[in-house]
Design an enzyme around this catalytic site. Structure first.
Site, PDB file in Angstrom:
ATOM      1  CG  ASP A  12      -0.166  -0.067   2.633  1.00  0.00           C
ATOM      2  OD1 ASP A  12       0.810  -0.532   2.674  1.00  0.00           O
ATOM      3  OD2 ASP A  12      -0.893   0.550   3.647  1.00  0.00           O
ATOM      4  CG  ASP A  17       4.009   0.072   1.620  1.00  0.00           C
ATOM      5  OD1 ASP A  17       3.379  -1.044   1.842  1.00  0.00           O
ATOM      6  OD2 ASP A  17       3.917   0.982   2.099  1.00  0.00           O
ATOM      7  CG  ASN A  41       0.612   3.270   4.284  1.00  0.00           C
ATOM      8  OD1 ASN A  41       0.616   3.166   5.558  1.00  0.00           O
ATOM      9  ND2 ASN A  41       1.674   2.528   3.845  1.00  0.00           N
ATOM     10  CB  THR A 125       4.514  -4.331   3.098  1.00  0.00           C
ATOM     11  OG1 THR A 125       4.324  -3.761   1.608  1.00  0.00           O
ATOM     12  CG2 THR A 125       5.573  -5.368   2.664  1.00  0.00           C
ATOM     13  CG  PHE A 166      -1.625   1.813   9.724  1.00  0.00           C
ATOM     14  CD1 PHE A 166      -2.480   2.889  10.116  1.00  0.00           C
ATOM     15  CD2 PHE A 166      -1.502   1.477   8.521  1.00  0.00           C
ATOM     16  CE1 PHE A 166      -3.482   3.353   9.036  1.00  0.00           C
ATOM     17  CE2 PHE A 166      -2.028   2.111   7.401  1.00  0.00           C
ATOM     18  CZ  PHE A 166      -3.207   2.804   7.682  1.00  0.00           C
ATOM     19  CG  ASN A 167       0.323  -2.508   7.706  1.00  0.00           C
ATOM     20  OD1 ASN A 167      -0.001  -1.482   6.932  1.00  0.00           O
ATOM     21  ND2 ASN A 167       1.688  -2.975   7.467  1.00  0.00           N
ATOM     22  CG  HIS A 239       7.453   0.486   9.873  1.00  0.00           C
ATOM     23  ND1 HIS A 239       7.681   0.191  11.188  1.00  0.00           N
ATOM     24  CD2 HIS A 239       7.263   1.542   9.928  1.00  0.00           C
ATOM     25  CE1 HIS A 239       7.524   1.162  11.815  1.00  0.00           C
ATOM     26  NE2 HIS A 239       7.380   1.896  11.022  1.00  0.00           N
ATOM     27  CG  ASP A 240       5.891  -1.760   4.762  1.00  0.00           C
ATOM     28  OD1 ASP A 240       5.476  -2.300   5.811  1.00  0.00           O
ATOM     29  OD2 ASP A 240       5.363  -0.760   4.033  1.00  0.00           O
TER      30      ASP A 240
END
Length: 310
Positions: A12, A17, A41, A125, A166-167, A239-240
């Protein structure tokens, strides 16, 4: 010659990402079969367009399919305060030249899984809406998935609510379906991604690689780091890219097998990944929970990958 591992990236974009995509396509260990997008996102039109723009800018030709516009049963939550109104604020990218697939994300994933002679690793992700829909739509393709290596969840508390990452909180029902699927799962959550920070001097090193992709990534991180400065982070958590890095080289991380449940009905804990670290429930250990990373090796992997975009 080392055989490349076949993967599908469901994302996203989103700053991290975008960097995860660039890391994956530069790797000689991965064979990226397709990129699919999901709302998270930002709205689906924005995340889809962002994926096309980043891939076009980097000269990558691949299948890109648009996926779910909203979670399975909930209204969509987006994160403009992290990623900006476009979902990819910072660099000015030209309109995409890459032609998108006319198939949906779910059709693309199912088609690739059905046609493949070997098992495929999924790297989600973003919210898990597309992956859950695949599992609900075609039960038998489950056996064609080698592993799901996802960015999401947390044992230490959340980044969107006190309890939830969040995800997962965007679509907890989808996460519950995925985590209870019986497919091998690796969870790269905040426990590890908050340790996978990139510092200002490393961003400058990327900016000075000498290619346009390095400059773009530095500009993405210039914008992205502003959000984390507010919370006292010394650097920006990538993160991703951690999920992609794990698939490239799992020796970068330390992990522990645990039972993980997803909270879907909590008043304060909706979207929480409930990790049974001490095996209190004695339930089957369904998730490899990643807890630590060799940060320097990880940043070096990213740096070497971005150098390949000439």
């Amino acid at each position: 010659m080392v055989k490349r591992k076949p993967v599908i990236i469901d994302c996203d974009p989103g700053h991290d990402d975008a960097i995860a995509l660039l890391l994956a396509f530069a790797s000689d260990k991965l064979d990226v079969k397709a990129v699919t997008t999901v709302a998270g996102n930002q709205t689906i039109d924005k995340t889809f367009n962002n994926a096309l723009k980043v891939l076009s800018f980097a000269g990558i030709n691949t299948v890109v399919s648009k996926g779910a516009a909203k979670p399975l049963v909930r209204d969509l939550i987006t994160a403009p305060e992290v990623h900006g109104e476009s979902g990819l604020d910072g660099p000015i990218l030209p309109p995409p030249t890459l032609k998108p697939s006319d198939k949906t994300a779910v059709e693309t994933i199912i088609g690739i899984l059905k046609e493949s002679d070997e098992k495929i690793t999924l790297i989600p992700t973003g919210p898990l809406t597309n992956v859950a829909t695949v599992l609900l739509s075609e039960h038998e393709v489950k056996n064609k998935i080698e592993r799901i290596v996802l960015m999401g969840g947390s044992m230490i508390g959340g980044n969107w609510t006190p309890a939830a990452e969040f995800n997962i909180v965007v679509d907890p029902e989808a996460a519950s379906i995925v985590f209870n699927s019986g497919i091998p799962i690796t969870m790269c959550g905040l426990d590890v991604t908050h340790k996978a920070q990139i510092y200002k001097e490393e961003i400058e090193k990327i900016r000075n690689i000498g290619n346009k992709v390095g400059v773009m990534v530095a500009e993405l991180l210039d914008f992205y780091s502003k959000f984390y400065e507010r919370f006292g982070f010394k650097g920006s958590p990538l993160h991703d890219p951690v999920a992609v890095a794990y698939v490239i080289d799992s020796t970068l991380v330390k992990s522990k097998m645990c039972h993980v449940d997803i909270e879907t009905k909590g008043e304060f804990t909706d979207g929480c990944t409930v990790v049974d670290y001490y095996n209190i429930t004695q339930k089957s250990k369904n998730v490899e929970v990643v807890l630590d990373i060799d940060r320097e090796r990880f940043i070096n992997m990213l740096y070497e990958a971005l150098k390949k975009y000439n």
